[in-house]
Write an enzyme that holds these catalytic residues in place. Structure first.
Site, mmCIF file in Angstrom:
data_model
loop_
_atom_site.group_PDB
_atom_site.id
_atom_site.type_symbol
_atom_site.label_atom_id
_atom_site.label_comp_id
_atom_site.label_asym_id
_atom_site.label_seq_id
_atom_site.Cartn_x
_atom_site.Cartn_y
_atom_site.Cartn_z
ATOM 1 N N HIS A 1 0.707 -0.877 -0.677
ATOM 2 C CA HIS A 1 0.034 -0.140 -0.035
ATOM 3 C C HIS A 1 0.731 1.331 -0.066
ATOM 4 C CE1 HIS A 1 -3.087 -3.067 2.453
ATOM 5 N NE2 HIS A 1 -3.746 -2.187 0.921
ATOM 6 N N SER B 1 -3.324 -7.693 2.664
ATOM 7 C CA SER B 1 -3.833 -7.191 3.743
ATOM 8 C C SER B 1 -4.139 -8.059 4.439
ATOM 9 C CB SER B 1 -4.423 -6.335 4.268
ATOM 10 O OG SER B 1 -4.046 -4.992 3.524
#
Length: 162
Positions: A17, A128
């Site tokens: 990210h 994630s």
């Protein structure tokens, strides 16, 4: 000023990210990280916890801010005067979902572009969900994929595996 929104669940935020975010800062004058609720993904961190973690990760990044996302992403983007949505693409499997989402967003707000950015190849397989799955068994083994503060937060969520 050209502002972009980088929406996501960020449960938790990973180096992938952050890599996409860094790339976006080279393309836009300002990038707003929009932390979405997304209960469908069964987040392990509350939206407030994710917001706090993202805030910690962007310290020192110029022209980057973070806000809670409520409602439709394109409506949020319009409220902030954004011209684009930033989305990370890792693998072919991401493309179909992201393409459908981009087309719907274009239908809802054709003046807001979706920009796809690929992270560095070392993060292509990081997500994630995978980080959480591994952390559920052994938190230490995800240390290469998340910043130290995020690793600490994962240890708090999975104390038996720390």
């Amino acid at each position: 000023m050209r502002r972009a929104i980088y929406p996501g669940t960020f449960d938790p935020i990973t180096y992938g990210h952050l890599d996409v975010l860094e790339r976006a800062t080279h393309l836009f004058d300002e990038v707003v990280v929009a932390v979405a609720p997304n209960d469908a993904k069964n987040p392990i961190f509350t939206q407030s916890e994710r917001l706090a973690l993202v805030k910690e990760m962007i310290v020192g990044m110029e022209a980057v801010s973070v806000q809670l996302l409520e409602g439709l992403t394109v409506d949020f983007a319009r409220q902030l005067g954004a011209v684009a949505l930033v989305r990370g693409l890792r693998a072919i499997s991401d493309f179909e979902y992201e393409f459908q989402m981009a087309q719907m967003n274009r239908h809802l707000a054709d003046d807001i572009e979706t920009i796809f950015l690929m992270p560095n190849q070392e993060y292509f397989y990081t997500s994630s969900n995978i980080v959480k799955a591994v952390a559920n068994f052994d938190v230490v083994r995800v240390a290469n994929f998340v910043p130290p503060r995020v690793l600490e937060a994962l240890r708090e969520k999975f104390p038996a595996q720390a």
